[in-house]
Design a protein around this motif. Structure first.
Motif, PDB file in Angstrom:
ATOM      1  N   GLU A   1      -4.033   7.898  -6.346  1.00 33.89           N
ATOM      2  CA  GLU A   1      -5.012   6.912  -6.811  1.00 33.89           C
ATOM      3  C   GLU A   1      -4.443   5.502  -6.946  1.00 33.89           C
ATOM      4  OE1 GLU A   1      -7.243   8.238 -10.285  1.00 33.89           O
ATOM      5  OE2 GLU A   1      -7.311  10.288  -9.332  1.00 33.89           O
ATOM      6  N   TRP A   2      -3.300   5.244  -6.073  1.00 31.23           N
ATOM      7  CA  TRP A   2      -2.924   4.056  -6.127  1.00 31.23           C
ATOM      8  C   TRP A   2      -3.542   2.960  -5.528  1.00 31.23           C
ATOM      9  CZ3 TRP A   2       2.167   2.347  -2.871  1.00 31.23           C
ATOM     10  CH2 TRP A   2       2.740   1.279  -3.452  1.00 31.23           C
ATOM     11  N   THR A   3      -3.870   1.821  -6.114  1.00 25.30           N
ATOM     12  CA  THR A   3      -4.560   0.518  -5.878  1.00 25.30           C
ATOM     13  C   THR A   3      -3.674  -0.374  -5.943  1.00 25.30           C
ATOM     14  OG1 THR A   3      -5.854   0.371  -7.990  1.00 25.30           O
ATOM     15  CG2 THR A   3      -6.901   1.807  -6.318  1.00 25.30           C
ATOM     16  N   ILE A   4      -4.279  -1.502  -5.255  1.00 21.83           N
ATOM     17  CA  ILE A   4      -3.509  -2.993  -5.531  1.00 21.83           C
ATOM     18  C   ILE A   4      -4.448  -3.905  -5.135  1.00 21.83           C
ATOM     19  CG2 ILE A   4      -2.582  -2.924  -3.052  1.00 21.83           C
ATOM     20  CD1 ILE A   4       0.033  -4.044  -4.141  1.00 21.83           C
ATOM     21  N   GLU A   5      -4.522  -5.198  -5.788  1.00 19.87           N
ATOM     22  CA  GLU A   5      -5.316  -6.382  -5.675  1.00 19.87           C
ATOM     23  C   GLU A   5      -4.698  -7.637  -6.061  1.00 19.87           C
ATOM     24  OE1 GLU A   5      -8.783  -6.297  -7.993  1.00 19.87           O
ATOM     25  OE2 GLU A   5      -7.663  -5.593  -9.617  1.00 19.87           O
ATOM     26  N   HIS A   6      -5.310  -8.726  -5.308  1.00 20.16           N
ATOM     27  CA  HIS A   6      -4.549 -10.153  -5.647  1.00 20.16           C
ATOM     28  C   HIS A   6      -5.641 -10.724  -6.504  1.00 20.16           C
ATOM     29  CE1 HIS A   6      -4.052 -14.301  -4.549  1.00 20.16           C
ATOM     30  NE2 HIS A   6      -3.116 -14.179  -5.168  1.00 20.16           N
ATOM     31  N   ASP A   7      -5.308 -11.177  -7.564  1.00 21.85           N
ATOM     32  CA  ASP A   7      -6.190 -12.023  -8.445  1.00 21.85           C
ATOM     33  C   ASP A   7      -5.883 -13.507  -8.088  1.00 21.85           C
ATOM     34  OD1 ASP A   7      -7.256 -13.762 -10.690  1.00 21.85           O
ATOM     35  OD2 ASP A   7      -7.204 -11.862 -12.075  1.00 21.85           O
ATOM     36  N   ARG A   8      -6.945 -14.274  -7.523  1.00 19.01           N
ATOM     37  CA  ARG A   8      -6.556 -15.681  -7.041  1.00 19.01           C
ATOM     38  C   ARG A   8      -6.506 -16.517  -8.228  1.00 19.01           C
ATOM     39  NH1 ARG A   8     -10.380 -18.795  -2.820  1.00 19.01           N
ATOM     40  NH2 ARG A   8      -9.788 -20.866  -2.909  1.00 19.01           N
ATOM     41  N   GLU A   9      -7.206 -16.373  -9.154  1.00 12.40           N
ATOM     42  CA  GLU A   9      -7.321 -17.241 -10.305  1.00 12.40           C
ATOM     43  C   GLU A   9      -5.730 -16.918 -11.054  1.00 12.40           C
ATOM     44  OE1 GLU A   9     -10.350 -17.061 -12.884  1.00 12.40           O
ATOM     45  OE2 GLU A   9     -11.928 -17.577 -11.467  1.00 12.40           O
ATOM     46  N   ALA A  10      -5.258 -16.009 -11.238  1.00 16.27           N
ATOM     47  CA  ALA A  10      -4.233 -15.763 -11.881  1.00 16.27           C
ATOM     48  C   ALA A  10      -3.054 -15.960 -11.033  1.00 16.27           C
ATOM     49  CB  ALA A  10      -4.063 -14.373 -12.564  1.00 16.27           C
ATOM     50  N   GLY A  11      -3.172 -15.880  -9.590  1.00  9.00           N
ATOM     51  CA  GLY A  11      -1.970 -16.052  -8.784  1.00  9.00           C
ATOM     52  C   GLY A  11      -1.115 -14.881  -8.807  1.00  9.00           C
ATOM     53  N   MET A  12      -1.590 -13.690  -9.213  1.00 10.92           N
ATOM     54  CA  MET A  12      -0.817 -12.733  -9.278  1.00 10.92           C
ATOM     55  C   MET A  12      -1.215 -11.266  -8.713  1.00 10.92           C
ATOM     56  SD  MET A  12       0.685 -12.736 -13.141  1.00 10.92           S
ATOM     57  CE  MET A  12       1.988 -11.764 -12.952  1.00 10.92           C
ATOM     58  N   VAL A  13      -0.413 -10.343  -8.181  1.00  8.21           N
ATOM     59  CA  VAL A  13      -0.790  -9.296  -7.578  1.00  8.21           C
ATOM     60  C   VAL A  13      -0.834  -8.001  -8.650  1.00  8.21           C
ATOM     61  CG1 VAL A  13      -0.317  -7.073  -6.125  1.00  8.21           C
ATOM     62  CG2 VAL A  13      -0.334  -9.444  -5.254  1.00  8.21           C
ATOM     63  N   PHE A  14      -1.960  -7.460  -8.890  1.00  6.66           N
ATOM     64  CA  PHE A  14      -1.973  -6.280  -9.950  1.00  6.66           C
ATOM     65  C   PHE A  14      -2.243  -4.890  -9.241  1.00  6.66           C
ATOM     66  CE2 PHE A  14      -3.208 -10.162 -12.088  1.00  6.66           C
ATOM     67  CZ  PHE A  14      -2.731  -9.943 -13.375  1.00  6.66           C
ATOM     68  N   SER A  15      -1.410  -3.989  -9.770  1.00  4.22           N
ATOM     69  CA  SER A  15      -1.673  -2.572  -9.063  1.00  4.22           C
ATOM     70  C   SER A  15      -1.514  -1.553 -10.187  1.00  4.22           C
ATOM     71  CB  SER A  15      -0.213  -2.446  -8.347  1.00  4.22           C
ATOM     72  OG  SER A  15      -0.366  -0.996  -7.577  1.00  4.22           O
ATOM     73  N   SER A  16      -2.371  -0.361 -10.022  1.00  5.91           N
ATOM     74  CA  SER A  16      -2.347   0.720 -10.917  1.00  5.91           C
ATOM     75  C   SER A  16      -2.363   2.167 -10.071  1.00  5.91           C
ATOM     76  CB  SER A  16      -3.466   0.542 -11.851  1.00  5.91           C
ATOM     77  OG  SER A  16      -4.871   0.621 -10.989  1.00  5.91           O
ATOM     78  N   TRP A  17      -1.778   2.870 -10.691  1.00  8.15           N
ATOM     79  CA  TRP A  17      -2.110   4.571 -10.133  1.00  8.15           C
ATOM     80  C   TRP A  17      -2.201   5.308 -11.389  1.00  8.15           C
ATOM     81  CZ3 TRP A  17       2.297   1.469  -9.617  1.00  8.15           C
ATOM     82  CH2 TRP A  17       3.279   1.642 -10.496  1.00  8.15           C
ATOM     83  N   ARG A  18      -2.569   6.568 -11.011  1.00  6.00           N
ATOM     84  CA  ARG A  18      -2.685   7.612 -12.117  1.00  6.00           C
ATOM     85  C   ARG A  18      -1.308   8.047 -12.697  1.00  6.00           C
ATOM     86  NH1 ARG A  18      -5.535  12.641  -9.569  1.00  6.00           N
ATOM     87  NH2 ARG A  18      -3.271  13.169  -9.425  1.00  6.00           N
ATOM     88  N   ARG A  19      -1.424   8.015 -13.985  1.00  8.39           N
ATOM     89  CA  ARG A  19      -0.149   8.234 -14.642  1.00  8.39           C
ATOM     90  C   ARG A  19       0.256   9.669 -14.333  1.00  8.39           C
ATOM     91  NH1 ARG A  19       2.936   6.034 -18.731  1.00  8.39           N
ATOM     92  NH2 ARG A  19       1.231   4.692 -19.201  1.00  8.39           N
ATOM     93  N   PRO A  20       1.677   9.803 -13.981  1.00  3.58           N
ATOM     94  CA  PRO A  20       1.930  11.151 -13.487  1.00  3.58           C
ATOM     95  C   PRO A  20       2.413  12.032 -14.855  1.00  3.58           C
ATOM     96  CG  PRO A  20       3.340   9.378 -12.496  1.00  3.58           C
ATOM     97  CD  PRO A  20       2.536   8.794 -13.487  1.00  3.58           C
ATOM     98  N   VAL A  21       2.040  13.308 -14.526  1.00  2.00           N
ATOM     99  CA  VAL A  21       2.043  14.374 -15.450  1.00  2.00           C
ATOM    100  C   VAL A  21       3.205  15.337 -15.207  1.00  2.00           C
ATOM    101  CG1 VAL A  21       1.111  16.291 -16.815  1.00  2.00           C
ATOM    102  CG2 VAL A  21      -0.343  14.365 -16.201  1.00  2.00           C
ATOM    103  N   TYR A  22       4.276  15.403 -15.929  1.00  2.00           N
ATOM    104  CA  TYR A  22       5.501  16.044 -15.657  1.00  2.00           C
ATOM    105  C   TYR A  22       5.776  17.570 -16.369  1.00  2.00           C
ATOM    106  CZ  TYR A  22       6.895  11.646 -13.777  1.00  2.00           C
ATOM    107  OH  TYR A  22       6.719  10.289 -13.318  1.00  2.00           O
ATOM    108  N   PRO A  23       6.022  18.645 -15.649  1.00  3.11           N
ATOM    109  CA  PRO A  23       6.373  19.741 -16.437  1.00  3.11           C
ATOM    110  C   PRO A  23       7.122  19.289 -17.606  1.00  3.11           C
ATOM    111  CG  PRO A  23       6.733  20.099 -14.014  1.00  3.11           C
ATOM    112  CD  PRO A  23       6.606  18.669 -14.312  1.00  3.11           C
ATOM    113  N   SER A  24       7.309  20.278 -18.748  1.00  2.00           N
ATOM    114  CA  SER A  24       7.894  19.990 -19.718  1.00  2.00           C
ATOM    115  C   SER A  24       9.354  19.925 -19.708  1.00  2.00           C
ATOM    116  CB  SER A  24       7.624  21.440 -20.810  1.00  2.00           C
ATOM    117  OG  SER A  24       8.009  22.457 -20.331  1.00  2.00           O
ATOM    118  N   HIS A  25      10.054  20.655 -18.834  1.00  2.00           N
ATOM    119  CA  HIS A  25      11.345  20.384 -18.620  1.00  2.00           C
ATOM    120  C   HIS A  25      11.975  19.563 -17.745  1.00  2.00           C
ATOM    121  CE1 HIS A  25      10.324  22.955 -15.399  1.00  2.00           C
ATOM    122  NE2 HIS A  25      11.559  23.000 -14.740  1.00  2.00           N
TER     123      HIS A  25
END
Length: 757
Positions: free
Chosen positions: A281-305
């Motif tokens: 669920e990786w997304t990316i977008e550009h905020d014109r007012e902030a002049g920055m690229v913001f990106s997010s994804w679903r936080r991974p879940v790892y096995p306990s070990h």
């Protein structure tokens, strides 16, 4: 589809059965690729007749060509596969088990993967056999025909096909030796990232393969994990959704004791592998007012070990991405950007250019480091109108003309002009920035003040992609009205709109003009026109062949108030008699900086100075002696003596002037031709030896010289000693070293020159 991609996907099929390996060797793969018919979206459809016409398959239609074409179309044709070439086993499976639901793919390249709903492990109790049907998400990739099952598809029938009995799995008792060494399961993403494909080497013992997975730890037995499905070939599709970011895959091979009765013997481990899920669920977008690229994804879940982290790289702008994605070049530390395990932000952008970001999961499992297949997303940050805010200006002087050198940075393709004016642009227009071209005149930027000089790029490019440009040879107009100069950058957005940049104000100290030196015997006056808005003018004195050096202390400084009183520099101590050069420069201050004008040079000729006195009646008046002696005494009574002293400098002998004595009965003579020349003697007449008469005599090089004359010869009137020379304006250039202006002769008191009685 590229041939390299075709080979990668063909290889597991071509090696999945001995008859495929024998009749479709690597030498035939290019021919196979050419026989495929493109069906759009990177799909290829294969026909049995095409392979037979190409003499592939050794003439073995039913047991070699037909199942091989079926496997090819399942891999490369998707839903475009011809119905008549689908295997019977697949048709029965479609009736027995509905297809797995698909989930929407996250934004990203087609190489990424996601799955559907996880499958719970089948129950396995001691002493029981487990019956298993293929899971809803499991599809055998290609099933080799059994002796009892015809390989050809039966004619369509309206009668329902009876369900095929499920395999019966015995309890695992560890009696069979695993394949040694255990080969790796190759895992790849298929169906647009909604499923996984497992492939492994076939040991060649006609076993039934059972694939089990765990999203928490490696399975130790076939009953210790979730069943994905079974396959009689070394391929299987898995559409179950992982519960964690790591999936452990194990393939078990069962002896087939009775195929018809679905009876199996003990299993052994024939392959295993670990799959690391790409970012989801990786997304990316550009905020014109902030002049920055913001990106997010679903936080991974790892096995306990398992420990892990998300790695994010930003590839160099403008470079091909392939060489970074091949291998693990994108993991270089120089390309990494920090992230929060759930996203990142990036402000180092080049608006208008493609930015490529790569992300993948890196996990540590029992001392091993594994990295998921990288995903990459691209974005083009929207370019704001390019307002020039970093204009820098340098001033240079060439051939007495002051010129400007402008440098600034701009984005590629930006069109920039400059307005040069004596008044600033209107502040409200500068604050607004974006105006129409028709409003430029009202903003204080008339079209006639736009400069037409053509700038050029320097070749320098900053980290944010801005190019450095330069404009050279821009004249700074002469005149005090231009001593304060305003330069305003203007970006042409289109034919009708412009964007006003940050203006730059320049100030110069005006150049000194109309320098004139008034020479006197003991002082000089240096006059000039006051230079515009200058605060002061400095004067330096140098040798006749010296050059100006503003780092040396000034000989004299005059401020404007003193200039208005005295008219310039009054030099009471005089200038060097042998001549010199004067260097005058204006001084002002602007924005805390001291600004000096280019020096104006004035040459001052040598000036040799003299003084003379006249003594009258220097003869004896005594009455003694004989007749001749008394007559001589009367003559000496009319003799006058002149003493000439060199008081300023030591004149070269060849430049020494000639002095003449003039007489006028009515007034004081004013120049060397104004009056009657009086005969003078270089020796004192004593009445006994006649003295040599002269009309003029040379001045002394230094020291004193004496002359005598007889006033009785001229009578009453005015007498005056004069320099016999012509003004510089009336002589040749090579004669100017003896021009009248080179000499100063100081008269005695007028009472010594007046002999009118």
């Amino acid at each position: 589809m590229l041939f390299a991609d075709f080979i990668k996907r063909l290889m597991p099929i071509a090696q999945s059965a001995p008859e495929f390996r024998d009749h479709f060797p690597p030498a035939s793969w290019k021919q196979l690729f050419d026989l495929g018919t493109e069906a759009g979206d990177g799909l290829l459809v294969f026909e049995v007749d095409d392979l037979l016409l190409a003499e592939l398959g050794g003439g073995r239609v039913e047991d070699v060509v037909v199942p091989f074409v079926r496997a090819l179309n399942q891999e490369f044709a998707g839903d475009r596969a011809p119905r008549e070439e689908e295997p019977q086993a697949a048709a029965r499976f479609e009736q027995d088990a509905p297809s797995a639901p698909r989930v929407a793919a996250s934004p990203g390249p087609a190489a990424s993967s996601e799955s559907a709903v996880p499958v719970e492990p089948a129950a396995a109790r001691a002493g029981e056999q487990t019956s298993q049907r293929p899971a809803a998400g499991a599809v055998p990739w290609a099933a080799a025909p059994s002796p009892e099952t015809p390989s050809a598809m039966p004619a369509p029938s309206s009668e329902p096909v009876p369900a095929e009995p499920s395999w019966s799995f015995p309890e695992y008792d560890y009696s069979r030796e695993d394949v040694d060494p255990v080969p790796n399961v190759e895992v790849s993403s298929v169906d647009g990232g909604t499923a996984l494909r497992y492939s492994w080497p076939d040991p060649g013992d006609q076993e039934l393969f059972r694939v089990v997975v765990s999203d928490h730890e490696p399975p130790f037995s076939p009953d210790d994990a979730a069943d994905v499905g079974t396959s009689e070939t070394a391929l299987l599709r898995d559409a179950t959704e992982p519960a964690t970011a790591v999936r452990f895959v194990t393939v078990w091979g069962y002896e087939v004791l009775d195929h018809g009765a679905r009876e199996l013997g003990q299993p052994r481990k024939v392959a295993e592998g670990t799959y690391v899920q790409p970012v989801q669920e990786w997304t990316i977008e550009h905020d014109r007012e902030a002049g920055m690229v913001f990106s997010s994804w679903r936080r991974p879940v790892y096995p306990s070990h398992v420990t892990g982290r998300v790695r994010v790289a930003k590839l160099p702008v403008g470079e091909p991405i392939g060489r970074h994605l091949r291998g693990q070049n994108w993991l270089r530390s120089s390309l990494q950007i920090p992230n929060s395990e759930q996203g990142f932000q990036d402000g180092a952008l080049r608006p208008g250019e493609t930015h490529t970001y790569v992300a993948g999961l890196e996990v540590q499992i029992e001392g091993r480091t594994l990295v998921s297949t990288p995903k990459h997303l691209q974005i083009v940050p929207e370019a704001e109108p390019d307002r020039i805010v970093d204009l820098q200006v340098e001033s240079v002087t060439r051939d007495r003309q002051e010129q400007l050198r402008l440098t600034w940075t701009q984005r590629k393709g930006t069109q920039v002009q400059f307005c040069r004016s004596t008044t600033p642009a209107r502040p409200e227009a500068v604050s607004r920035g974006r105006i129409t071209a028709a409003q430029m005149a009202d903003a204080g930027l008339p079209a006639e003040q736009l400069i037409r000089n053509i700038p050029s790029p320097t070749g320098e490019v900053s980290e944010d992609g801005r190019e450095r440009w330069v404009l050279e040879g821009l004249d700074w107009p002469r005149g005090s009205a231009w001593d304060t100069l305003h330069l305003t950058p203007i970006t042409r957005l289109n034919q009708d709109e412009v964007l006003i940049g940050a203006p730059t104000q320049l100030r110069r100290a005006g150049r000194i003009e109309e320098v004139r030196v008034v020479q006197r015997m003991n002082w000089q006056l240096v006059t000039f026109t006051w230079p515009g808005e200058a605060l002061a003018v400095e004067l330096r004195v140098g040798f006749p062949d010296s050059e100006p050096d503003l780092s040396t202390p000034a000989h004299a400084v005059v401020e404007k108030a003193a200039y208005e009183r005295s008219g310039g520099f009054r030099l009471d101590h005089g200038l060097p008699p042998q001549g010199c050069r004067l260097f005058l420069n204006a001084v002002t201050h602007f924005q805390g900086r001291r600004i000096s004008s280019e020096p104006t040079v004035a040459a001052v000729d040598p000036l040799w100075g003299y003084h003379y006195t006249v003594e009258w009646g220097v003869g004896s008046t005594g009455g003694g002696g004989n007749l001749l002696q008394r007559a001589a005494a009367r003559r000496r009574k009319n003799v006058a003596q002149i003493e000439i002293d060199a008081v300023l400098g030591t004149v070269p002998e060849h430049e020494a002037p000639t002095f003449v004595l003039l007489h006028r009965p009515d007034r004081l003579p004013m120049h060397s031709g104004d009056g009657t020349r009086v005969t003078v003697f270089s020796e004192r007449p004593d009445g006994q030896v006649p003295a040599q008469p002269h009309d003029g005599v040379p001045a002394p090089v230094s020291g004193r010289r004496e002359l005598w004359f007889d006033e009785e010869d001229m009578g009453p009137g005015w007498y005056r000693l004069m320099v016999d020379a012509r003004p510089a304006a009336t002589v040749r250039v090579d004669e100017r070293r003896t021009a009248l202006e080179r000499y100063a002769l100081a008269d005695p008191p007028l009472t010594q020159l007046d002999r009118r009685g």
